[in-house]
Design a protein around this motif. Sequence first.
Motif, PDB file in Angstrom:
ATOM      1  N   ALA A  21       0.843  -1.195   0.000  1.00 16.56           N
ATOM      2  CA  ALA A  21       0.000   0.000   0.000  1.00 16.56           C
ATOM      3  C   ALA A  21       0.882   1.250   0.000  1.00 16.56           C
ATOM      4  O   ALA A  21       2.091   1.189   0.244  1.00 16.56           O
ATOM      5  CB  ALA A  21      -0.918  -0.011   1.213  1.00 16.56           C
ATOM      6  N   THR A  22       0.269   2.390  -0.267  1.00 21.54           N
ATOM      7  CA  THR A  22       1.015   3.626  -0.462  1.00 21.54           C
ATOM      8  C   THR A  22       0.367   4.776   0.305  1.00 21.54           C
ATOM      9  O   THR A  22      -0.860   4.882   0.365  1.00 21.54           O
ATOM     10  CB  THR A  22       1.063   3.993  -1.962  1.00 21.54           C
ATOM     11  OG1 THR A  22       1.653   2.903  -2.685  1.00 21.54           O
ATOM     12  CG2 THR A  22       1.862   5.251  -2.215  1.00 21.54           C
ATOM     13  N   VAL A  23       1.218   5.619   0.868  1.00 27.34           N
ATOM     14  CA  VAL A  23       0.800   6.892   1.454  1.00 27.34           C
ATOM     15  C   VAL A  23       1.523   7.997   0.703  1.00 27.34           C
ATOM     16  O   VAL A  23       2.748   7.949   0.529  1.00 27.34           O
ATOM     17  CB  VAL A  23       1.134   6.976   2.955  1.00 27.34           C
ATOM     18  CG1 VAL A  23       0.828   8.378   3.502  1.00 27.34           C
ATOM     19  CG2 VAL A  23       0.347   5.931   3.738  1.00 27.34           C
ATOM     20  N   LYS A  24       0.781   8.996   0.238  1.00 25.86           N
ATOM     21  CA  LYS A  24       1.350  10.069  -0.574  1.00 25.86           C
ATOM     22  C   LYS A  24       0.977  11.421   0.037  1.00 25.86           C
ATOM     23  O   LYS A  24      -0.141  11.611   0.516  1.00 25.86           O
ATOM     24  CB  LYS A  24       0.817   9.977  -1.998  1.00 25.86           C
ATOM     25  CG  LYS A  24       1.329  11.051  -2.961  1.00 25.86           C
ATOM     26  CD  LYS A  24       0.885  10.704  -4.374  1.00 25.86           C
ATOM     27  CE  LYS A  24       1.312  11.755  -5.385  1.00 25.86           C
ATOM     28  NZ  LYS A  24       0.437  12.941  -5.344  1.00 25.86           N
ATOM     29  N   VAL A  25       1.926  12.339   0.014  1.00 23.48           N
ATOM     30  CA  VAL A  25       1.679  13.700   0.486  1.00 23.48           C
ATOM     31  C   VAL A  25       2.059  14.665  -0.629  1.00 23.48           C
ATOM     32  O   VAL A  25       3.141  14.557  -1.218  1.00 23.48           O
ATOM     33  CB  VAL A  25       2.501  14.033   1.750  1.00 23.48           C
ATOM     34  CG1 VAL A  25       2.114  15.410   2.283  1.00 23.48           C
ATOM     35  CG2 VAL A  25       2.286  12.972   2.823  1.00 23.48           C
ATOM     36  N   PRO A  56      11.019   6.031   6.883  1.00 21.96           N
ATOM     37  CA  PRO A  56      10.544   5.590   5.565  1.00 21.96           C
ATOM     38  C   PRO A  56      11.507   5.928   4.449  1.00 21.96           C
ATOM     39  O   PRO A  56      12.257   6.913   4.512  1.00 21.96           O
ATOM     40  CB  PRO A  56       9.242   6.394   5.411  1.00 21.96           C
ATOM     41  CG  PRO A  56       9.473   7.641   6.207  1.00 21.96           C
ATOM     42  CD  PRO A  56      10.287   7.205   7.390  1.00 21.96           C
ATOM     43  N   PHE A  57      11.523   5.092   3.427  1.00 22.59           N
ATOM     44  CA  PHE A  57      12.170   5.442   2.169  1.00 22.59           C
ATOM     45  C   PHE A  57      11.182   6.306   1.393  1.00 22.59           C
ATOM     46  O   PHE A  57      10.020   5.928   1.195  1.00 22.59           O
ATOM     47  CB  PHE A  57      12.503   4.190   1.364  1.00 22.59           C
ATOM     48  CG  PHE A  57      12.925   4.490  -0.058  1.00 22.59           C
ATOM     49  CD1 PHE A  57      14.117   5.147  -0.317  1.00 22.59           C
ATOM     50  CD2 PHE A  57      12.128   4.109  -1.125  1.00 22.59           C
ATOM     51  CE1 PHE A  57      14.511   5.424  -1.621  1.00 22.59           C
ATOM     52  CE2 PHE A  57      12.519   4.378  -2.437  1.00 22.59           C
ATOM     53  CZ  PHE A  57      13.705   5.037  -2.679  1.00 22.59           C
ATOM     54  N   LEU A  58      11.633   7.465   0.949  1.00 24.14           N
ATOM     55  CA  LEU A  58      10.765   8.396   0.238  1.00 24.14           C
ATOM     56  C   LEU A  58      11.163   8.490  -1.226  1.00 24.14           C
ATOM     57  O   LEU A  58      12.341   8.624  -1.560  1.00 24.14           O
ATOM     58  CB  LEU A  58      10.845   9.790   0.860  1.00 24.14           C
ATOM     59  CG  LEU A  58      10.462   9.927   2.330  1.00 24.14           C
ATOM     60  CD1 LEU A  58      10.560  11.382   2.767  1.00 24.14           C
ATOM     61  CD2 LEU A  58       9.065   9.385   2.580  1.00 24.14           C
ATOM     62  N   LEU A  59      10.177   8.439  -2.067  1.00 22.83           N
ATOM     63  CA  LEU A  59      10.330   8.776  -3.473  1.00 22.83           C
ATOM     64  C   LEU A  59       9.651  10.127  -3.637  1.00 22.83           C
ATOM     65  O   LEU A  59       8.448  10.251  -3.428  1.00 22.83           O
ATOM     66  CB  LEU A  59       9.697   7.704  -4.349  1.00 22.83           C
ATOM     67  CG  LEU A  59      10.152   7.640  -5.804  1.00 22.83           C
ATOM     68  CD1 LEU A  59       9.781   6.283  -6.395  1.00 22.83           C
ATOM     69  CD2 LEU A  59       9.532   8.749  -6.648  1.00 22.83           C
ATOM     70  N   THR A  89       5.502   6.961   0.154  1.00 27.53           N
ATOM     71  CA  THR A  89       6.194   5.877   0.826  1.00 27.53           C
ATOM     72  C   THR A  89       5.237   4.709   0.944  1.00 27.53           C
ATOM     73  O   THR A  89       4.016   4.882   0.850  1.00 27.53           O
ATOM     74  CB  THR A  89       6.693   6.325   2.217  1.00 27.53           C
ATOM     75  OG1 THR A  89       7.547   5.321   2.762  1.00 27.53           O
ATOM     76  CG2 THR A  89       5.543   6.557   3.168  1.00 27.53           C
ATOM     77  N   HIS A  90       5.784   3.515   1.138  1.00 26.37           N
ATOM     78  CA  HIS A  90       4.937   2.326   1.238  1.00 26.37           C
ATOM     79  C   HIS A  90       4.664   1.975   2.697  1.00 26.37           C
ATOM     80  O   HIS A  90       5.479   2.235   3.586  1.00 26.37           O
ATOM     81  CB  HIS A  90       5.603   1.136   0.541  1.00 26.37           C
ATOM     82  CG  HIS A  90       5.649   1.271  -0.950  1.00 26.37           C
ATOM     83  ND1 HIS A  90       4.530   1.549  -1.710  1.00 26.37           N
ATOM     84  CD2 HIS A  90       6.681   1.164  -1.837  1.00 26.37           C
ATOM     85  CE1 HIS A  90       4.865   1.602  -2.984  1.00 26.37           C
ATOM     86  NE2 HIS A  90       6.163   1.378  -3.085  1.00 26.37           N
ATOM     87  N   VAL A  91       3.507   1.386   2.903  1.00 26.45           N
ATOM     88  CA  VAL A  91       3.106   0.845   4.196  1.00 26.45           C
ATOM     89  C   VAL A  91       2.553  -0.552   3.946  1.00 26.45           C
ATOM     90  O   VAL A  91       2.194  -0.897   2.814  1.00 26.45           O
ATOM     91  CB  VAL A  91       2.046   1.731   4.888  1.00 26.45           C
ATOM     92  CG1 VAL A  91       2.623   3.092   5.245  1.00 26.45           C
ATOM     93  CG2 VAL A  91       0.807   1.892   4.006  1.00 26.45           C
TER      94      VAL A  91
END
Length: 531
Positions: A317-321, A367-370, A393-395
């Motif tokens: 899953a993904t969390v995006k800001v 977290p690893f951030l893209l 980042t992924h969760v």
Amino acid sequence: MAESVDAVVIGSGPNGLVAANVLADAGWSVLVLENADEPGGAVRTAEITAPGFRNDLCSAFYPLGIASPVIAELGLEQYGLRWRHAPEVLAHVFPDDRAVLLSRDLDTTVRSLETFAPEDGDAWRAEYAKWQRIRDHLLNAVTRPFPPVRAATGLVRTLGTAEMLRFVRMATLPVRRLGVETFAGEGARVLLAGNAMHTDLGPDSSGSAVFGWLLSMLGQDVGFPVPEGGASSLIDALIARLKARGGHVECGRLVTKVLLADGRAMGVQDRQGGRVRATRAVLASVPAPMLYRELVGVEHLPARLVSDLDKFEWDDATVKVDWALSGPIPWTAPEARQAGTVHLGADVDGLAGISNDLACGRVPRNPFLLLGQMTTADPSRSPAGTEAAWAYTHVPRGKLLTDGSLRRRADRIEQAIEKHAPGFTSLIQARAITGPHDLAELNFSLNGGAINQGTAAIHQELIFRPIPGMARADTPIDRLFLAGASAHPGGAVHGAAGANAARAALAREKWTGGAYRAMTHSINRLLYGSD
């Protein structure tokens, strides 16, 4: 009376629209049905942070988009598509603020790599020379229907049998191992590993090497470009091209059922009960589990196929800001200031730890951030002197994230950036947080926030994607074709799955109905023991 067209396409993301264009080019009448109120699927742009800031809602950078022979053949520049590039492609920032830079200028990349290990400049040049030799054959192998016989033959002729075997071995490696075998320094190794993390594969996952190598070579070759004005510009061009050929897109029409008769797909039914007859084909740009379980119904499918679907594995899953920033991000590492894409948060060992946390169902603390600096890549994205930026980042999949926990995760992401860019948080004018549930609401195909419609792991690629034996777009239902990213070749914006489905539908027309159904019957018996 039901509407009638040659083909109905379910979903207006890039795969669905590419499929519709390929069919329209063949003279078919095509109707694309989209559940959302606007087209695009995971390729959309909106002002979700502050007025004048255009943020891409999901995907943003498209190295495979600009390199894809499928998209190139459509000539979308004639319909308004313009590609823009940041001054530099990608910077990976280490925890200690050292950074390695990937540039479209080969000498610039080499100089950066040589600060980590002098011999890695020549090693990178050798890898890039290999890429240039096999580029077209490899991209055709990736984007054409499976099995890619012609492209594979071209690869063998170019490389020779011995080097082809070594290339196939490389493709199966974990990206950490590829880095160790090929490079001496941390810089090149983390570039490969960070690019592999664009999938759900960590440094020690078998098959991660080919993804890291492919994206790194694409970055060196064509960069990580963006459509001018926003990701939606790509969709606008696809729709304009389709309309010029008589095709139509209707939004706000959720398809709830594929209509069947005598083992054939005859059309679709929408949420309001409206029906559309498809006289030639139905193409579904939706995940395979959704197509088979919800739109077709397991009662119409071989039992072994249904059993295989139970084993289908989604990606993380993904969390995006997204942010509206009053100025450029003040990175400590100068390499990051001109890069459109920034990888942040870990060296190779750190990436492995993050991947292990995810595999164990833990939210990584660091977290690893893209991260994307969109105005750096395309000045039209925000007012002069500002920056439209995002990070994801992924969760773990299925992790319950409340509004409060999402805000805390966003705060953690901002703290991670602030550490490497002091003053970042003071630039934030507005932000928008998108969690896994929000992504799924935005686009049904992003099931549980899985942005690639299924893991990229080797056990669910090639002949195993989406399930064993189903690498082609054909399905066990005559005239029904899978056109989404859970089909070969998988995620990313390249249009290949849609084009493959359209070509399969066109190929079916060249057969007499009886001959095609006999072939389908034989394949079904081979794979599933029944029709």
